[in-house]
Write an enzyme that holds these catalytic residues in place. Structure first.
Site, PDB file in Angstrom:
ATOM      1  N   ASP A  11       3.379 140.561  53.600  1.00 52.77           N
ATOM      2  CA  ASP A  11       3.313 139.995  52.255  1.00 52.77           C
ATOM      3  C   ASP A  11       3.093 138.494  52.390  1.00 52.77           C
ATOM      4  OD1 ASP A  11       3.535 139.819  49.419  1.00 52.77           O
ATOM      5  OD2 ASP A  11       5.613 139.177  49.604  1.00 52.77           O
ATOM      6  N   SER A  12       2.716 137.875  51.283  1.00 47.55           N
ATOM      7  CA  SER A  12       2.565 136.416  51.277  1.00 47.55           C
ATOM      8  C   SER A  12       3.919 135.730  51.410  1.00 47.55           C
ATOM      9  CB  SER A  12       1.923 135.983  49.964  1.00 47.55           C
ATOM     10  OG  SER A  12       2.765 136.357  48.884  1.00 47.55           O
ATOM     11  N   TYR A  43      -0.396 133.518  47.619  1.00 43.16           N
ATOM     12  CA  TYR A  43      -1.768 134.018  47.786  1.00 43.16           C
ATOM     13  C   TYR A  43      -2.448 134.140  46.411  1.00 43.16           C
ATOM     14  CZ  TYR A  43      -0.915 135.716  52.657  1.00 43.16           C
ATOM     15  OH  TYR A  43      -0.661 135.845  53.998  1.00 43.16           O
ATOM     16  N   GLY A  44      -1.613 134.203  45.379  1.00 43.20           N
ATOM     17  CA  GLY A  44      -2.119 134.545  44.042  1.00 43.20           C
ATOM     18  C   GLY A  44      -3.017 133.521  43.395  1.00 43.20           C
ATOM     19  N   CYS A  74       1.703 143.683  49.216  1.00 41.10           N
ATOM     20  CA  CYS A  74       1.345 142.547  48.367  1.00 41.10           C
ATOM     21  C   CYS A  74       0.168 142.988  47.506  1.00 41.10           C
ATOM     22  CB  CYS A  74       0.948 141.370  49.264  1.00 41.10           C
ATOM     23  SG  CYS A  74       0.316 139.942  48.378  1.00 41.10           S
ATOM     24  N   GLU A 150      10.748 133.044  45.993  1.00 41.92           N
ATOM     25  CA  GLU A 150      10.675 132.362  47.301  1.00 41.92           C
ATOM     26  C   GLU A 150      11.826 131.371  47.480  1.00 41.92           C
ATOM     27  OE1 GLU A 150       8.392 132.612  50.052  1.00 41.92           O
ATOM     28  OE2 GLU A 150       8.054 134.517  49.033  1.00 41.92           O
ATOM     29  N   CYS A 182       3.473 142.596  41.133  1.00 44.29           N
ATOM     30  CA  CYS A 182       3.570 141.670  42.271  1.00 44.29           C
ATOM     31  C   CYS A 182       4.876 142.047  42.948  1.00 44.29           C
ATOM     32  CB  CYS A 182       3.621 140.231  41.778  1.00 44.29           C
ATOM     33  SG  CYS A 182       4.152 139.039  43.041  1.00 44.29           S
ATOM     34  N   THR A 183       4.845 142.145  44.272  1.00 44.07           N
ATOM     35  CA  THR A 183       6.022 142.690  44.955  1.00 44.07           C
ATOM     36  C   THR A 183       7.234 141.755  44.899  1.00 44.07           C
ATOM     37  OG1 THR A 183       5.136 141.892  47.066  1.00 44.07           O
ATOM     38  CG2 THR A 183       4.672 144.174  46.471  1.00 44.07           C
TER      39      THR A 183
HETATM   40  N1  DGL Z   1       3.839 139.367  46.514  1.00 44.87           N
HETATM   41  C1  DGL Z   1       2.527 139.140  46.130  1.00 44.87           C
HETATM   42  C2  DGL Z   1       1.915 140.230  45.288  1.00 44.87           C
HETATM   43  O1  DGL Z   1       2.380 141.342  45.290  1.00 44.87           O
HETATM   44  C3  DGL Z   1       1.893 137.850  45.912  1.00 44.87           C
HETATM   45  C4  DGL Z   1       2.531 136.635  45.463  1.00 44.87           C
HETATM   46  C5  DGL Z   1       1.650 135.482  45.783  1.00 44.87           C
HETATM   47  O2  DGL Z   1       1.500 135.182  46.964  1.00 44.87           O
HETATM   48  O3  DGL Z   1       1.066 134.881  44.866  1.00 44.87           O
HETATM   49  O4  DGL Z   1       0.932 140.031  44.625  1.00 44.87           O
END
Ligand code: DGL
Length: 252
Positions: A11-12, A43-44, A74, A150, A182-183
């Site tokens: 995951d990010s 990552y979003g 993710c 986070e 989003c996880t």
């Molecule tokens: N946990 C991530 C997801 O499920 C991403 C959060 C992120 O990095 O923006 O999309």
């Protein structure tokens, strides 16, 4: 042949723990390793090229640990990089997407609100789901939201104010189901639930992810034959504090 190698999760950041928690319950004898790329989160809001490079890098770190399968835990990384990783890696790779179809099964006469990162709600994978199952569905990109998880901030005034601003356009609608796309967001479910009636239901994509993982492990006969409880290891591009946060979230 049965394999005792671990299953890798990436995951990010720390959000992958929500999918890992579901997997640990379902597969108690398997070993798991989760790599959370918190140093490069979110990552979003990154470009597709950046996300693919980061996911490739995280996947290689996990490959070096000898994983037998990879779960991209993710939604953002799945939407952008799943197919690339499936082509590039010699092991089964599954992902997670917003649970739009399962949400339709729970919907009554109201609407579905899908919360995801700004990237996730724009991906081709989500657009495709919207074509088949998009009736009564609102897609909401939530910049800045994963950052609370986070920081380990799962409650509080700042989080409430941030959610208030994001959710304002939907508060006069009947929202039957919130899809946590989003996880990181399952850890914010009680903070989000403060805005909706008690009858609103919450769902994430981990059930479908586990179904796909099960199909792959069964097809390739990769389930462990150990009968002892499995182990879980956390890795991060960040520091010790992130590992402790993952451990805390894993105990929830
Ligand atoms: N946990 C991530 C997801 O499920 C991403 C959060 C992120 O990095 O923006 O999309």
């Amino acid at each position: 042949m049965p394999s005792n190698a671990p299953i890798g999760f990436l995951d990010s950041g720390v959000g992958g723990v929500s999918v890992l928690n579901a997997a640990r319950k379902a597969l108690p004898n398997e070993d798991f390793i989760l790599y959370g790329d918190s140093a490069n989160a979110p990552y979003g809001t990154k470009s597709e090229e950046q996300v693919i490079d980061l996911v490739r890098n995280a996947a290689h770190i996990l490959m070096q640990q000898g994983i037998k399968a990879l779960v991209i835990a993710c939604n953002t990384a799945t939407g952008i990089a799943l197919e690339t990783m499936q082509k590039e890696l010699p092991i089964p790779v599954v992902g997670i997407l917003p649970a739009i179809r399962p949400a339709q099964k729970l919907r009554k006469e109201g609407d579905i609100l899908v919360m995801g990162t700004p990237n996730t709600v724009k991906t081709a994978a989500v657009k495709k789901l919207m074509e088949t199952d998009g009736e009564h569905v609102h897609l909401l990109g939530c910049p800045g939201l994963m950052e609370f998880v986070e920081k380990g901030e799962l409650q509080g005034l700042l989080l409430h104010a941030h959610l208030q601003q994001l959710l304002a356009p939907y508060l006069d609608k009947q929202i039957d189901v919130v899809a946590l796309g989003c996880t990181h967001y399952p850890f914010l479910q009680s903070a989000i639930a403060e805005f909706f009636p008690e009858s609103t239901q919450y769902i994430d994509g981990s059930v479908l992810t586990l179904e796909e993982l099960n199909a792959e492990l069964t097809r390739l006969d990769l389930y462990t034959d150990k009968t002892a409880p499995g182990t879980t290891r956390f890795m991060t591009s960040n520091g010790e504090e992130t590992i402790r946060l993952m451990e805390m979230l894993a105990s929830r």
